[in-house]
Write an enzyme that holds these catalytic residues in place. Structure first.
Site, PDB file in Angstrom:
ATOM      1  N   PRO A   2      12.959   9.142  -1.689  1.00 59.57           N
ATOM      2  CA  PRO A   2      13.172  10.727  -2.091  1.00 59.57           C
ATOM      3  C   PRO A   2      14.000  10.652  -3.062  1.00 59.57           C
ATOM      4  O   PRO A   2      15.027  10.182  -3.018  1.00 59.57           O
ATOM      5  CB  PRO A   2      13.538  11.057  -0.479  1.00 59.57           C
ATOM      6  CG  PRO A   2      13.364  10.113   0.430  1.00 59.57           C
ATOM      7  CD  PRO A   2      13.288   8.826  -0.380  1.00 59.57           C
ATOM      8  N   GLU A   3      13.713  11.536  -4.205  1.00 60.80           N
ATOM      9  CA  GLU A   3      14.607  11.809  -5.065  1.00 60.80           C
ATOM     10  C   GLU A   3      14.952  13.480  -5.113  1.00 60.80           C
ATOM     11  O   GLU A   3      14.569  14.022  -3.883  1.00 60.80           O
ATOM     12  CB  GLU A   3      13.978  11.532  -6.480  1.00 60.80           C
ATOM     13  CG  GLU A   3      13.574   9.967  -6.719  1.00 60.80           C
ATOM     14  CD  GLU A   3      12.917   9.795  -8.016  1.00 60.80           C
ATOM     15  OE1 GLU A   3      13.063  10.417  -8.974  1.00 60.80           O
ATOM     16  OE2 GLU A   3      12.019   8.749  -8.006  1.00 60.80           O
ATOM     17  N   HIS A  92       9.905   3.369  14.625  1.00 64.43           N
ATOM     18  CA  HIS A  92      10.845   3.730  13.659  1.00 64.43           C
ATOM     19  C   HIS A  92      11.764   4.870  13.926  1.00 64.43           C
ATOM     20  O   HIS A  92      12.235   5.585  12.946  1.00 64.43           O
ATOM     21  CB  HIS A  92       9.706   3.944  12.363  1.00 64.43           C
ATOM     22  CG  HIS A  92       9.177   2.743  11.897  1.00 64.43           C
ATOM     23  ND1 HIS A  92       9.703   1.519  11.928  1.00 64.43           N
ATOM     24  CD2 HIS A  92       7.638   2.602  12.063  1.00 64.43           C
ATOM     25  CE1 HIS A  92       8.655   0.504  11.695  1.00 64.43           C
ATOM     26  NE2 HIS A  92       7.492   1.095  11.867  1.00 64.43           N
ATOM     27  N   ARG A 111      12.535   1.357   6.982  1.00 62.16           N
ATOM     28  CA  ARG A 111      13.501   0.186   6.488  1.00 62.16           C
ATOM     29  C   ARG A 111      14.864   0.268   7.079  1.00 62.16           C
ATOM     30  O   ARG A 111      15.729  -0.395   7.035  1.00 62.16           O
ATOM     31  CB  ARG A 111      13.607   0.231   5.210  1.00 62.16           C
ATOM     32  CG  ARG A 111      12.224   0.084   4.372  1.00 62.16           C
ATOM     33  CD  ARG A 111      12.549  -0.116   2.948  1.00 62.16           C
ATOM     34  NE  ARG A 111      11.231  -0.263   2.354  1.00 62.16           N
ATOM     35  CZ  ARG A 111      11.042  -0.656   1.089  1.00 62.16           C
ATOM     36  NH1 ARG A 111      11.986  -1.476   0.509  1.00 62.16           N
ATOM     37  NH2 ARG A 111       9.878  -0.966   0.505  1.00 62.16           N
TER      38      ARG A 111
END
Length: 277
Positions: A2-3, A92, A111
């Protein structure tokens, strides 16, 4: 990852969903996500805290509670999911914030790279990651003179330099490719070889692209969803990123993909020529 536009959209979603809610319980299932303090204190100190608002700096989220500030970085694939009532977790789901009204905010991260730090109220600005950030890419805060000085003293290729959050906050791989295309700059051009006019156009391109992406709710590539579970739609406006082989919207030359500083990089070989030093 995400930016800035995606994180800003997450921030807005969180404000609309959980602002004003009070935490009844916190459950941590992957302790490494919590940088500070130790997990037991992290869980205890948040109980009874009311969320006043959520801010953003660069790609960081800053949750403002009654007595604390929670700094959160989503890294590669972190995201927040809101549920109106208790819901089953998946493998997750790593941190669950349970509110007094029975609703829940779950931090989900495939991750497990995301990080959180709980700090005393008023001290988040001193968090190391925030202290190292460059200016926000807005007309008001992104000073052209300072930007020129930053580029003039660096022989680094312009793409990896723009990915450095110390130069300007919030840019990632997608938006740097878009910005360089708009400014007609080759991603491998050494920063200190750019003319003053080209640097001015680059600054303008950064501001324009980020503002458009924020307005579009960010770009959905793979798994990004905002806090409302919605996908952004700036991917419909991408000019070069992910457009390999398609005609450049400006000149019709096929877009190519190369590696720059180990990052997949999209450009138009006609519009973005590498100028000899």
């Amino acid at each position: 990852m995400p930016e800035l536009p995606e994180v800003e959209t997450v921030r807005k979603g969180l404000v609309s969903l959980v602002k004003g809610k009070t935490i009844a319980k916190v459950e941590v299932y992957w302790p490494r996500i919590v940088e500070f303090p130790e997990v037991e204190r992290f869980q205890q100190q948040l109980v009874g805290e009311t969320l006043e608002t959520v801010d953003r700096r660069g790609k960081y989220l800053i949750f403002h509670f009654t007595h604390y500030e929670l700094v959160s970085h989503l890294r590669m694939e972190g995201k927040y999911e809101f549920f109106k009532e208790a819901t089953p977790l998946d493998k997750h789901s790593h941190i669950r914030f349970i509110f007094t009204d029975g609703s829940e905010l779950i931090y989900h991260d495939v991750r497990k790279f995301g990080r959180m730090a709980l700090l005393k109220k008023g001290t988040a600005k001193n968090y190391k990651g925030l202290l190292q950030l460059g200016p926000e890419p807005t007309e008001e805060t992104f000073d052209l003179t300072d930007f020129k000085l930053q580029l003039k003293k660096s022989a680094t290729m312009i793409k990896p330099l723009l990915l450095n959050q110390k130069v300007v906050a919030g840019l990632g791989n997608i938006y740097v490719d878009e910005v360089l295309w708009l400014a007609k700059i080759h991603p491998e051009q050494p920063a200190n070889t750019l003319s003053s006019q080209r640097v001015r156009k680059l600054r303008e391109a950064i501001i324009v692209v980020i503002e458009k992406a924020k307005a579009a709710g960010g770009t959905t590539i793979r798994t990004y969803l905002n806090a409302l579970g919605e996908a952004g739609h700036f991917q419909q406006e991408l000019q070069v990123y992910g457009q390999t082989g398609k005609p450049c919207p400006r000149c019709g030359t096929p877009i190519i993909k190369i590696k720059v500083a180990q990052r997949g990089t999209h450009l138009c070989p006609h519009c973005q020529k590498l100028k000899k030093v």
